[in-house]
Design a protein around this motif. Structure first.
Motif, PDB file in Angstrom:
ATOM      1  N   GLN A 124      35.683  42.914  33.819  1.00  9.73           N
ATOM      2  CA  GLN A 124      35.251  41.836  34.527  1.00  9.73           C
ATOM      3  C   GLN A 124      34.806  42.148  36.170  1.00  9.73           C
ATOM      4  O   GLN A 124      33.531  41.584  36.381  1.00  9.73           O
ATOM      5  N   SER A 125      35.515  42.926  36.619  1.00  9.43           N
ATOM      6  CA  SER A 125      35.286  43.076  38.039  1.00  9.43           C
ATOM      7  C   SER A 125      34.056  44.001  38.251  1.00  9.43           C
ATOM      8  O   SER A 125      33.121  43.672  39.206  1.00  9.43           O
ATOM      9  N   ASP A 128      31.295  41.444  37.664  1.00 10.25           N
ATOM     10  CA  ASP A 128      31.234  40.563  38.917  1.00 10.25           C
ATOM     11  C   ASP A 128      30.350  41.190  40.065  1.00 10.25           C
ATOM     12  O   ASP A 128      29.689  40.567  40.573  1.00 10.25           O
ATOM     13  N   ASN A 132      26.987  39.845  41.473  1.00 10.59           N
ATOM     14  CA  ASN A 132      26.839  39.948  42.866  1.00 10.59           C
ATOM     15  C   ASN A 132      25.695  40.661  43.754  1.00 10.59           C
ATOM     16  O   ASN A 132      24.987  40.087  44.533  1.00 10.59           O
ATOM     17  N   ASN A 290      35.930  39.394  43.633  1.00 13.04           N
ATOM     18  CA  ASN A 290      35.611  39.237  42.386  1.00 13.04           C
ATOM     19  C   ASN A 290      36.627  38.562  41.663  1.00 13.04           C
ATOM     20  O   ASN A 290      37.523  38.001  42.045  1.00 13.04           O
ATOM     21  N   ARG A 291      36.423  38.484  40.178  1.00 18.18           N
ATOM     22  CA  ARG A 291      37.260  37.623  39.278  1.00 18.18           C
ATOM     23  C   ARG A 291      38.695  37.940  39.111  1.00 18.18           C
ATOM     24  O   ARG A 291      39.562  37.240  38.668  1.00 18.18           O
ATOM     25  N   ALA A 296      34.743  34.829  40.911  1.00 22.45           N
ATOM     26  CA  ALA A 296      33.649  35.732  40.472  1.00 22.45           C
ATOM     27  C   ALA A 296      32.302  35.357  40.842  1.00 22.45           C
ATOM     28  O   ALA A 296      31.321  35.540  40.095  1.00 22.45           O
ATOM     29  N   GLN A 297      32.163  35.021  42.120  1.00 24.82           N
ATOM     30  CA  GLN A 297      30.706  34.950  42.617  1.00 24.82           C
ATOM     31  C   GLN A 297      30.986  35.056  44.288  1.00 24.82           C
ATOM     32  O   GLN A 297      32.042  35.178  44.744  1.00 24.82           O
TER      33      GLN A 297
END
Length: 567
Positions: A124-125, A128, A132, A290-291, A296-297
């Motif tokens: 996920q990172s 993310d 970004n 990061n999430r 996550a934004q």
């Protein structure tokens, strides 16, 4: 690698004419076509996993170089030492005699490596950061288009004004346009360089994503488990590079504007310049989050003034615990609750429904603090006569106590800060620290006024907050436990139980006797009652603030719990 990837490790070179076609992740060996049928039988009976050799070769070297066997004893790894963070064989156990409580069965540790929270967080990172970068790139491209429009508008303004003046201004006009074009070129180059840097980092992140997907599909659970740290390090380098670019103002907006000299209309013969070109850099408010930290934004946060802080109820549910003294938000949004005399830890889903409960090894559980995505620490408070005060480390995923650390004094409030557990001790009183890297305990302060039920919270590792039930006080300390401020209120904060701190240092305090929650300003100078009986508070014992979603969790002693959001 455990063996030559092109030589069959089962037939021992007997089938030299047949190259290896598959790789067994469990045997850590290449398999030729002659041995494939034999190995398929082994796979069916013992659960071995094979993959095409071509796919295995796609994995990076730091993954395939991870061995399944001990270098010292040439025995297959069967256990994992948490203290030294390494797999060990059965012969290695004698070398880890002091790590008895830290040794786990390897199969249990790696069983769900590919679906583990840390691996999912890593995927996920990467996603993310890619997102970004996409947003930043789009913003830079928009800035580039906006810059071009500004310059076109400026040129049009110049041309429209130019028809009013004499031809002797041709030279001045040409010089100004040149400056404008130079400014655009300079600004455009800066933006393009920023886009180029973003594209480079994006390319590296995409490669990292491909590696993660390859590992997920083709690497063994052990390889995934042990390779994750290296990938995290590589990913952290990319993230640090992007953060460095941000800190060096590479993503600030650049604008170009034109100011026409109004005197041109009146003194044409004296005009030496047609206007001026100025460049303005407008700072952006980007924050790379990061999430993994639940955001996550790219966001900015606007904090309300103390007078404007209000709460509205989002949810109401029963935690399941019948003597709640502590609560916390897990990294994935679930919630955890202690039960002081019930020998269980309760885990609820995001919506408040009970997910499961975990048995503890001690009757009493007072406070809980989150250590990482799958681990929490629980203090015992005052133990029973036949038990010792302790802190239990509980793995949420395994649903069991994985470590018990006895403490010198009764341990009440506890927080996890910088790889250390810091807790309020009673009899003897003191603020204690447990270094989890060395498993050593030490006294941080003997001068902090404490009582039974004293709780602790923190804003960062340099600022701690501690309650004293006896004096109805909350005190803010620096990291040397020097007093920064103290707020006391024996009318509205009687029988202080749980408390927590928000993002900027405002403190929420639960009073069992007054049946309310009081909020204290970050400087300790002001306070107001923010929740009371009309909000469902009966005997509020535990509160926790989620600094990523700006939500407040308030649990009554008997289990009824309320979730509030900022208005």
């Amino acid at each position: 690698m455990a063996s030559n990837i092109s030589i069959c490790g089962i037939c021992d070179l007997r089938h030299l004419s047949n190259p290896s076609t598959h790789w067994c992740q469990d045997c850590d060996e290449a398999i030729c076509s002659e041995c494939k049928q034999q190995h398929n039988l082994l796979k069916a009976t013992r659960g071995h996993t094979t993959i095409p050799i071509a796919d295995y070769k796609k994995l990076p070297a730091f993954v395939t170089d991870i061995k399944q066997y001990c270098d010292v004893h040439n025995e297959k790894y069967q256990n994992y030492c948490q203290k030294h963070e390494c797999p060990i064989c059965y012969k290695c156990i004698q070398d880890h005699a002091k790590c008895t409580e830290s040794i786990l069965d390897l199969e249990t540790v790696i069983k769900h490596a590919k679906t583990s929270q840390i691996f999912q967080d890593l995927i996920q990172s990467v996603s993310d950061l890619h997102s970004n970068i996409t947003q930043m790139t789009k913003a830079r491209e928009n800035n580039l288009a906006k810059l071009a429009d500004q310059c076109k508008s400026a040129v049009k303004e110049i041309r429209e004004f130019r028809v009013k003046v004499n031809h002797h201004l041709d030279v001045v006009e040409k010089g100004l346009i040149t400056k404008l074009q130079d400014a655009e070129s300079k600004c455009s180059q800066q933006i393009k360089e920023a886009i180029k840097s973003l594209n480079e980092v994006e390319s590296e992140i995409s490669n990292c994503d491909d590696i993660l997907q390859g590992i997920k599909q083709h690497a063994s659970e052990l390889q995934v488990y042990l390779a994750t740290r290296e990938i995290e390090r590589q990913f952290s380098d990319k993230e640090n590079r992007l953060t460095s670019l941000m800190e060096n103002n590479h993503f600030h907006d650049i604008t170009v504007s034109l100011d026409i000299d109004t005197l041109v209309e009146y003194i044409l013969s004296d005009v030496k310049v047609f206007g001026t070109v100025s460049i303005e850099t407008i700072p952006s408010n980007y924050k790379l989050i990061n999430r993994k930290s639940k955001q996550a934004q790219i966001i900015t946060t606007d904090f309300k003034s103390f007078d404007d802080i209000k709460l509205n109820q989002i949810n109401k549910f029963d935690s399941g615990s019948r003597h709640v003294t502590g609560c916390a938000f897990l990294c994935d949004g679930r919630m955890v609750f202690t039960e002081y005399e019930g020998r269980h830890l309760y885990i609820t889903k995001k919506n408040g429904d009970l997910d499961f409960k975990i048995p503890t090894k001690r009757k009493k559980s007072f406070a809980v603090t989150v250590m990482d995505a799958t681990t929490v620490a629980v203090s015992s408070g005052k133990p029973d006569a036949n038990e010792k005060a302790c802190i239990q480390i509980i793995n949420i995923k395994l649903r069991e106590v994985i470590k018990t650390m006895h403490t010198e004094s009764w341990c009440y409030g506890v927080v996890f800060v910088d790889d250390k557990l810091v807790f309020c001790g009673n009899e003897p009183n003191g603020i204690y620290e447990i270094d989890l890297k060395t498993n050593t305990q030490s006294v941080m302060s003997r001068t902090v006024p404490l009582s039974t039920w004293s709780n602790i919270s923190f804003l960062d590792k340099n600022k701690f907050y501690i309650t004293n039930t006896r004096t109805s006080a909350v005190t803010c300390y620096d990291n040397k436990f020097n007093v920064i401020w103290t707020y006391m209120d024996d009318m509205n904060m009687q029988s202080i139980r749980g408390f927590c701190v928000d993002t900027i240092g405002n403190v929420f305090v639960a009073s069992e006797k007054c049946k309310n929650v009081t909020i204290i300003s970050h400087d300790g100078k002001r306070a107001k009652q923010i929740l009371d009986k009309t909000d469902g508070l009966d005997a509020p014992f535990a509160v926790q603030y989620d600094r990523f979603t700006n939500r407040l969790l308030v649990a009554n002693e008997k289990g009824m719990t309320y979730l509030f959001g900022m208005q």
